[in-house]
Structure formats: C-alpha cells, structure tokens
Design a protein around this motif. Structure first.
Motif, PDB file in Angstrom:
ATOM      1  N   ALA A  56       0.818  -1.231   0.000  1.00 16.99           N
ATOM      2  CA  ALA A  56       0.000   0.000   0.000  1.00 16.99           C
ATOM      3  C   ALA A  56       0.843   1.269   0.000  1.00 16.99           C
ATOM      4  CB  ALA A  56      -0.938   0.005   1.216  1.00 16.99           C
ATOM      5  N   GLN A  57       1.992   1.265   0.649  1.00 16.82           N
ATOM      6  CA  GLN A  57       2.811   2.465   0.770  1.00 16.82           C
ATOM      7  C   GLN A  57       4.061   2.330  -0.093  1.00 16.82           C
ATOM      8  OE1 GLN A  57       3.652   3.198   4.888  1.00 16.82           O
ATOM      9  NE2 GLN A  57       1.509   3.554   5.454  1.00 16.82           N
ATOM     10  N   PRO A  58       4.140   3.004  -1.198  1.00 16.76           N
ATOM     11  CA  PRO A  58       5.352   2.953  -2.022  1.00 16.76           C
ATOM     12  C   PRO A  58       6.439   3.843  -1.410  1.00 16.76           C
ATOM     13  CG  PRO A  58       3.755   4.412  -3.013  1.00 16.76           C
ATOM     14  CD  PRO A  58       3.094   3.847  -1.801  1.00 16.76           C
ATOM     15  N   GLY A  59       7.668   3.617  -1.912  1.00 15.31           N
ATOM     16  CA  GLY A  59       8.756   4.458  -1.440  1.00 15.31           C
ATOM     17  C   GLY A  59       9.537   3.784  -0.334  1.00 15.31           C
ATOM     18  N   ALA A  60      10.155   4.625   0.535  1.00 15.63           N
ATOM     19  CA  ALA A  60      11.043   4.133   1.581  1.00 15.63           C
ATOM     20  C   ALA A  60      10.291   3.351   2.646  1.00 15.63           C
ATOM     21  CB  ALA A  60      11.780   5.310   2.225  1.00 15.63           C
ATOM     22  N   VAL A  61       9.065   3.813   2.992  1.00 13.46           N
ATOM     23  CA  VAL A  61       8.294   3.117   4.035  1.00 13.46           C
ATOM     24  C   VAL A  61       7.895   1.717   3.566  1.00 13.46           C
ATOM     25  CG1 VAL A  61       6.215   3.235   5.455  1.00 13.46           C
ATOM     26  CG2 VAL A  61       7.444   5.333   4.908  1.00 13.46           C
ATOM     27  N   GLU A 112      15.525  -1.422  14.753  1.00 14.73           N
ATOM     28  CA  GLU A 112      15.918  -0.207  14.037  1.00 14.73           C
ATOM     29  C   GLU A 112      14.986   0.063  12.865  1.00 14.73           C
ATOM     30  OE1 GLU A 112      19.957   1.687  11.935  1.00 14.73           O
ATOM     31  OE2 GLU A 112      19.982  -0.319  12.853  1.00 14.73           O
ATOM     32  N   LEU A 113      14.601  -0.969  12.155  1.00 14.88           N
ATOM     33  CA  LEU A 113      13.669  -0.786  11.035  1.00 14.88           C
ATOM     34  C   LEU A 113      12.292  -0.326  11.535  1.00 14.88           C
ATOM     35  CD1 LEU A 113      14.537  -3.949   8.871  1.00 14.88           C
ATOM     36  CD2 LEU A 113      15.150  -1.576   8.371  1.00 14.88           C
ATOM     37  N   ARG A 114      11.881  -0.816  12.688  1.00 16.03           N
ATOM     38  CA  ARG A 114      10.598  -0.381  13.231  1.00 16.03           C
ATOM     39  C   ARG A 114      10.634   1.114  13.612  1.00 16.03           C
ATOM     40  NH1 ARG A 114      10.514  -3.263  17.405  1.00 16.03           N
ATOM     41  NH2 ARG A 114       9.532  -5.121  16.552  1.00 16.03           N
ATOM     42  N   ARG A 115      11.739   1.570  14.169  1.00 19.32           N
ATOM     43  CA  ARG A 115      11.862   2.991  14.536  1.00 19.32           C
ATOM     44  C   ARG A 115      11.888   3.871  13.299  1.00 19.32           C
ATOM     45  NH1 ARG A 115      15.760   0.914  18.144  1.00 19.32           N
ATOM     46  NH2 ARG A 115      17.406   1.665  16.749  1.00 19.32           N
ATOM     47  N   LEU A 116      12.542   3.360  12.231  1.00 16.22           N
ATOM     48  CA  LEU A 116      12.647   4.183  11.019  1.00 16.22           C
ATOM     49  C   LEU A 116      11.322   4.283  10.271  1.00 16.22           C
ATOM     50  CD1 LEU A 116      16.115   3.052   9.638  1.00 16.22           C
ATOM     51  CD2 LEU A 116      15.537   5.237  10.736  1.00 16.22           C
ATOM     52  N   GLU A 117      10.361   3.401  10.579  1.00 16.15           N
ATOM     53  CA  GLU A 117       9.071   3.488   9.898  1.00 16.15           C
ATOM     54  C   GLU A 117       8.329   4.790  10.254  1.00 16.15           C
ATOM     55  OE1 GLU A 117       6.845   0.025  10.874  1.00 16.15           O
ATOM     56  OE2 GLU A 117       7.921  -1.298   9.464  1.00 16.15           O
ATOM     57  N   SER A 118       8.582   5.299  11.442  1.00 17.56           N
ATOM     58  CA  SER A 118       7.935   6.569  11.870  1.00 17.56           C
ATOM     59  C   SER A 118       8.850   7.786  11.694  1.00 17.56           C
ATOM     60  CB  SER A 118       7.517   6.472  13.347  1.00 17.56           C
ATOM     61  OG  SER A 118       8.654   6.212  14.172  1.00 17.56           O
ATOM     62  N   GLU A 119       9.891   7.614  10.899  1.00 11.76           N
ATOM     63  CA  GLU A 119      10.814   8.731  10.647  1.00 11.76           C
ATOM     64  C   GLU A 119      10.158   9.709   9.655  1.00 11.76           C
ATOM     65  OE1 GLU A 119      13.936  11.196  10.816  1.00 11.76           O
ATOM     66  OE2 GLU A 119      13.759   9.383  12.036  1.00 11.76           O
ATOM     67  N   ASP A 121      11.623  12.335   8.173  1.00  9.89           N
ATOM     68  CA  ASP A 121      12.549  12.806   7.149  1.00  9.89           C
ATOM     69  C   ASP A 121      12.736  11.683   6.118  1.00  9.89           C
ATOM     70  OD1 ASP A 121      14.381  14.129   5.641  1.00  9.89           O
ATOM     71  OD2 ASP A 121      15.903  14.321   7.223  1.00  9.89           O
ATOM     72  N   ARG A 122      12.064  11.790   5.036  1.00 14.30           N
ATOM     73  CA  ARG A 122      12.141  10.755   4.009  1.00 14.30           C
ATOM     74  C   ARG A 122      13.481  10.780   3.276  1.00 14.30           C
ATOM     75  NH1 ARG A 122       8.340   7.530   5.879  1.00 14.30           N
ATOM     76  NH2 ARG A 122       6.338   8.606   6.160  1.00 14.30           N
ATOM     77  N   THR A 123      14.105  11.947   3.205  1.00 13.96           N
ATOM     78  CA  THR A 123      15.391  12.030   2.504  1.00 13.96           C
ATOM     79  C   THR A 123      16.469  11.267   3.261  1.00 13.96           C
ATOM     80  OG1 THR A 123      14.740  14.221   1.719  1.00 13.96           O
ATOM     81  CG2 THR A 123      17.054  13.598   1.487  1.00 13.96           C
ATOM     82  N   THR A 124      16.548  11.489   4.576  1.00 16.48           N
ATOM     83  CA  THR A 124      17.525  10.750   5.387  1.00 16.48           C
ATOM     84  C   THR A 124      17.233   9.261   5.376  1.00 16.48           C
ATOM     85  OG1 THR A 124      17.713  12.699   6.819  1.00 16.48           O
ATOM     86  CG2 THR A 124      18.570  10.605   7.670  1.00 16.48           C
ATOM     87  N   LEU A 125      15.961   8.913   5.417  1.00 13.00           N
ATOM     88  CA  LEU A 125      15.569   7.497   5.364  1.00 13.00           C
ATOM     89  C   LEU A 125      15.980   6.865   4.049  1.00 13.00           C
ATOM     90  CD1 LEU A 125      14.080   5.169   6.703  1.00 13.00           C
ATOM     91  CD2 LEU A 125      11.953   6.057   5.735  1.00 13.00           C
ATOM     92  N   ARG A 128      19.694   6.038   4.024  1.00 14.21           N
ATOM     93  CA  ARG A 128      20.128   4.920   4.864  1.00 14.21           C
ATOM     94  C   ARG A 128      19.604   3.564   4.368  1.00 14.21           C
ATOM     95  NH1 ARG A 128      19.649   5.787  11.173  1.00 14.21           N
ATOM     96  NH2 ARG A 128      20.843   3.833  10.926  1.00 14.21           N
ATOM     97  N   LEU A 129      18.772   3.583   3.386  1.00 13.86           N
ATOM     98  CA  LEU A 129      18.211   2.317   2.898  1.00 13.86           C
ATOM     99  C   LEU A 129      19.247   1.338   2.336  1.00 13.86           C
ATOM    100  CD1 LEU A 129      14.801   3.258   1.225  1.00 13.86           C
ATOM    101  CD2 LEU A 129      15.198   1.748   3.169  1.00 13.86           C
ATOM    102  N   PRO A 130      20.263   1.791   1.555  1.00  9.01           N
ATOM    103  CA  PRO A 130      21.235   0.807   1.051  1.00  9.01           C
ATOM    104  C   PRO A 130      21.960   0.056   2.159  1.00  9.01           C
ATOM    105  CG  PRO A 130      21.383   2.830  -0.197  1.00  9.01           C
ATOM    106  CD  PRO A 130      20.474   3.114   0.964  1.00  9.01           C
ATOM    107  N   ASP A 131      22.349   0.771   3.218  1.00  8.96           N
ATOM    108  CA  ASP A 131      23.039   0.105   4.323  1.00  8.96           C
ATOM    109  C   ASP A 131      22.109  -0.878   5.028  1.00  8.96           C
ATOM    110  OD1 ASP A 131      24.980  -0.528   6.190  1.00  8.96           O
ATOM    111  OD2 ASP A 131      24.307   1.058   7.579  1.00  8.96           O
ATOM    112  N   LEU A 132      20.873  -0.470   5.258  1.00  8.70           N
ATOM    113  CA  LEU A 132      19.909  -1.367   5.895  1.00  8.70           C
ATOM    114  C   LEU A 132      19.611  -2.591   5.023  1.00  8.70           C
ATOM    115  CD1 LEU A 132      17.418   1.353   7.235  1.00  8.70           C
ATOM    116  CD2 LEU A 132      19.080   0.030   8.563  1.00  8.70           C
ATOM    117  N   ARG A 133      19.545  -2.377   3.714  1.00  7.93           N
ATOM    118  CA  ARG A 133      19.294  -3.500   2.802  1.00  7.93           C
ATOM    119  C   ARG A 133      20.460  -4.492   2.828  1.00  7.93           C
ATOM    120  NH1 ARG A 133      19.156  -0.746  -1.464  1.00  7.93           N
ATOM    121  NH2 ARG A 133      16.963  -0.090  -1.287  1.00  7.93           N
ATOM    122  N   GLU A 134      21.678  -3.999   2.848  1.00  8.45           N
ATOM    123  CA  GLU A 134      22.856  -4.870   2.891  1.00  8.45           C
ATOM    124  C   GLU A 134      22.897  -5.672   4.188  1.00  8.45           C
ATOM    125  OE1 GLU A 134      27.749  -4.557   2.596  1.00  8.45           O
ATOM    126  OE2 GLU A 134      26.485  -2.756   2.475  1.00  8.45           O
TER     127      GLU A 134
END
Length: 306
Positions: A56-61, A112-119, A121-125, A128-134
């Motif tokens: 339902a939510q495209p993008g970083a979330v 950490e992923l749960r905390r970032l869901e309510s972040e 700042d979408r730009t900062t999120l 950080r996605l490549p590092d979290l994905r790795e």
C-alpha cells in the motif's frame, strides 16, 4: 489415638502440598499457552500489517516493511528448523548457539527498522536504505545457510537409514523366497548341460556330415573312373573290330563219356525218412525203471470195477 491424628494431619498436609503444586503447574502451563497464543496472534497481525504496508505504501516506508517481513520470515523458519532438529541430532546444539548470536543482530536490525518506519525525514531514510538492505541480506543469507544445512543433514541421515533398511528388506525377501534361488540354480545347471549337449551333437553332426561328404565324393570319383574305363574299352573295341578277319568261331569241345554218364544219373540227395530208416536204432541212455510208491499215496483203482 494421638498417632492416628498425627498420621491424618500429615496426610492432609501432603495432599494440600500436592494440590498446590499441581495448581501452580496447571496455571503456569495455561499461562504459557496463553502467552504463546498472544505472541502468535501478534506476530500474525504484524506480518499482515507489514505485507499490507509493502503493497500500500510505495517508497522508503514500503521498502522498510519489505525488509522487516523478509528478515522475520527467514529468522522464524531457521529457528523452527533448528529447534525441531536439535532433539534428534546433538550436533545441532552448536548451530543453535550460532543462531542465537545471529538472532541478536536480527532483533537489533528489526528494532531499528521499526523505529525508522515513523521517521518523518524521508530524505535521510532514503539515504540509509542501502546500508539497511545490505545488513538485512547478510543476516538473511546466514540464517538460510544454517537452515538448509540442518535440513540437508537430516535428509542425509534419512537417506542412509533408508539404504540400510532397503538392503535388509532385500535380504529378508530373498530368504523368504528361497525356492526362487533354488530354481534359478537348477535352471542354470540345466541350461549349461543343454548347451554342452547341443555343442556335442553339433560336433558329431558336422563330423558325420564331413564323413558322408567324403564317402560320397569317393563314390562319385570311383563311378566316374568306372564310366571312363568302360567308355575307353568300348572305344577300343570299336576301333579294333574292323581289323579282325570275318571267320566263324571255333566249336566247343565235347564232354567225356564218364562225365555224361554221371550227369545222366539222379544227383538229388536222399530223403531224410530214408536216411533215418537206414540208420541203426540207438539204445536209450537211461532206460525207464519202475516208479516208487509212497505210503501216503492212494492205491490206483483197477480199470475193471465189476
């Protein structure tokens, strides 16, 4: 009387203690079952929520929800596989210890992923996605390696056990069908005997054929020689016939008188009746004597009974 009261009091206290212990055990089991049910329900709700967010939510979330769902699914499957196999294979205890250490990193990443869901700042999120994905890929790959290694080990043991069982079953079925082994041995010996007999008869037939062929060739050659000789004699006679003078053949000599007289008489041998009549009568070797009469024999009756 006091002893009876003491025994009854002791039994009462014993029953109370046993009842309390049983009650605590039952309550603890029920509480654990309720906690497991609540945990399973919460996990199911979270999984469905993450799956809904990923769609339902495209993008970083939405990508964060996909990473959390992938991590949780892999870690849960590996945990179930190791806990199920450690009861049958003691060597999985070390793998289970490694998984517990890996689970610590997994829980930390999931938090950490749960905390970032309510972040907000979408730009900062997004940065950080490549590092979290790795990090997620590394933990998931390690968990999958442990899980598949445990499953391959269990399947290998099952295959070895199945091979041993199949060999034992083959031996048992062969022992139960012992008559087939005996019949196969008899058939093999009979086939060998028939093969030897067939080879001997074929050898004899070939030798007989060779001898008959040799005899026929010899007969043919002799017949050819005889026909050739007769042809030569006829040709020689035909060639010499015109050379002889045409004179009558000489007369045959007359037979002597004594020979003629002898031939005029009868020369057939005498009849056997005449020969037997002329021969003298020969006496018997043992002339018949009077027959011996025994006392138990009946007296012969006279022919004249009148």
């Amino acid at each position: 009387m006091e002893a009876v009261i003491a025994v009854v009091a002791l039994l009462f206290v014993l029953f109370v203690v046993l009842g309390a212990y049983a009650t605590v055990k039952v309550v603890g089991a029920a509480k654990r079952r309720v906690d497991e049910t609540i945990t399973h329900a919460r996990r199911t709700v979270e999984d469905h929520t993450l799956r809904a967010k990923s769609f339902a939510q495209p993008g970083a979330v939405g990508e964060l929800a996909q990473l959390r769902l992938k991590l949780r699914t892999s870690m849960r499957a590996t945990q179930d596989a190791l806990h199920a196999g450690v009861g049958e294979d003691e060597s999985l205890k070390e793998s289970l210890g490694l998984f517990e250490r890996l689970s610590a990193h997994g829980h930390e990443l999931d938090a950490e992923l749960r905390r970032l869901e309510s972040e907000p700042d979408r730009t900062t999120l997004a940065g950080r996605l490549p590092d979290l994905r790795e990090r997620t890929e590394r933990i998931v790959e390690a968990a999958d390696s442990l899980r598949w290694a445990a499953r391959d080990r269990a399947r290998r043991f099952a295959d070895d056990d199945l091979d041993t069982l199949s060999a034992q079953i083959d031996v048992e079925t062969g022992a139960l069908r012992h008559w087939q082994t005996t019949e196969s041995m008899d058939t093999g010996s009979t086939g060998a005997g028939s093969t030897a007999t067939g080879s001997g008869s074929s050898t004899t037939g070939s030798s007989a054929t060779g001898s008959s062929a040799t005899g026929s060739s010899a007969t043919g050659s002799s017949a050819t020689g005889a026909s050739t000789g007769s042809a030569k004699a006829e040709s020689a006679a035909a060639g010499s016939a015109p050379d002889r003078p045409s004179s009558p053949p000489p007369p045959w000599p007359e037979a002597p008188a004594s020979d003629a007289a002898e031939t005029s008489e009868q020369t057939w041998p005498d009849s056997p009746q005449r020969q037997r009549a002329e021969e003298p009568t020969r006496p018997a070797i043992n002339p018949p004597g009077p027959r011996q009469t025994y006392p138990w024999q009946k007296k012969p009756r006279p022919e004249n009974t009148t």
